[in-house]
Design an enzyme around this catalytic site. Structure first.
Site, PDB file in Angstrom:
ATOM      1  CE  LYS A  53      -3.832  -2.476   2.135  1.00 56.61           C
ATOM      2  NZ  LYS A  53      -4.571  -2.887   3.328  1.00 56.61           N
ATOM      3  CD  GLN A  97      -3.607  -4.385   6.509  1.00 62.10           C
ATOM      4  OE1 GLN A  97      -3.711  -3.325   5.896  1.00 62.10           O
ATOM      5  NE2 GLN A  97      -3.968  -5.537   5.996  1.00 62.10           N
ATOM      6  CG  ASP A 120      -9.593   0.000   4.788  1.00 58.75           C
ATOM      7  OD1 ASP A 120      -9.311  -0.504   3.688  1.00 58.75           O
ATOM      8  OD2 ASP A 120      -8.952  -0.209   5.834  1.00 58.75           O
TER       9      ASP A 120
END
Ligand code: GUN
Length: 283
Positions: A53, A97, A120
């Site tokens: 990422k 995460q 997200d």
């Protein structure tokens, strides 16, 4: 018949080139899109994901911050970091995460992220926006699957889509996105008594279970589009999806490979969401 491949690497390259151009244009107006990624603990797969990422941010010219914290970090400490990033004007997207260590309530942490920075798409405000067709961030993996369908010019209206898996991250938002495009949608899961009877009716199948060989050739209608969200290891330790690729490709019309399918698209859509979060400042 052998299925045509939907190449997630090639599509990602195209979409990331567009992101890079838009990042350059935004920078010319004094805004550099910024993504903060928080990793708590030492999960091996998570370390690879967050590295990819951050690298994608670098490749597209975005600013990124990677915060790595020990697994002993407390929930209160993590919530304080999220608060600080919510207030940080250089950051347009915040990604914590998952999975988090068991002593931290992941949902509480997700709800602490400002919906304006929830790239997200996991916050309940984002989920509610998707459900009601309002503007908001879409979860990156199902969003990437929709882009793959769009890339082959596939019209979902009047088609039957079967989603295997009902997670908040993939299965449920995937079903809503397909519904928004006027597909008839069936969600199957571990409690579905006859999965094959369902998938044999499908024009589009999205497999998002996290288990090998969930979908085999005998379960697929000839010509169907098969999208494989799985990320598993086979007996030789090689990366594989949820779909028996070699068997199903003989029956399907289109299929996404693993690796090189949905995986790169997830990161690409994270870049798109982060860019669009920053673009909203000048819109
Ligand atoms: N863990 C596995 N996939 C994801 C993802 O897309 N986002 C976050 N935050 N954690 C994950």
């Amino acid at each position: 018949m052998t299925a045509q491949l939907i190449d997630g690497n090639a599509l990602s390259r195209q979409l990331r080139a567009d992101v890079t151009a838009r990042v350059t244009a935004l920078k010319a107006r004094g805004i550099t899109p910024g993504l903060a990624v928080i990793l708590v603990g030492e999960n091996a797969a998570s370390q690879v994901y967050v590295r990819n990422k951050v690298k994608a941010c670098e490749d597209t010219g975005m600013h990124s911050v990677l915060e790595r914290w020990p697994a002993t970090m407390t929930e209160a400490e993590l919530l304080a970091r999220v608060d600080a990033l919510n207030a940080d004007a250089t950051i347009h997207g915040i990604l914590v995460q998952l999975p988090l260590p068991a002593h931290i309530d992941a949902q509480k942490v997700i709800e602490a992220i400002s919906p304006a920075k929830d790239v997200d798409g996991f916050h309940i405000a984002s989920a509610g926006a998707l459900m009601t067709g309002m503007p908001g961030f879409w979860p990156c993996t199902p969003y990437g699957c929709m882009k793959m369908l769009e890339s082959i010019g596939y019209g979902l209206k009047g088609k039957h889509a079967v989603v295997i898996g009902r997670s908040n991250i993939v299965g449920k938002p995937m079903a809503l996105m397909l519904l928004q495009q006027n597909a008839t949608v069936t969600i199957c899961h571990s409690g579905t008594p006859d999965l094959k009877a369902m998938t044999l009716q499908a024009d589009v199948i999205v497999a998002a279970v996290g288990k090998r060989n969930v979908l085999t050739a005998d379960m697929v209608k000839p010509g169907a589009v098969v999208i494989d969200v799985g990320m598993n290891r086979n007996d030789e330790g090689k990366l594989c999806g949820d779909v028996d690729f070699e068997g199903v490709r003989q029956v399907a019309g289109w299929i996404t490979p693993v690796p090189g399918g949905v995986g790169p698209m997830t990161i690409t859509m994270l870049m798109v969401n982060t860019l669009e979060s920053a673009e909203r400042l000048v819109a």
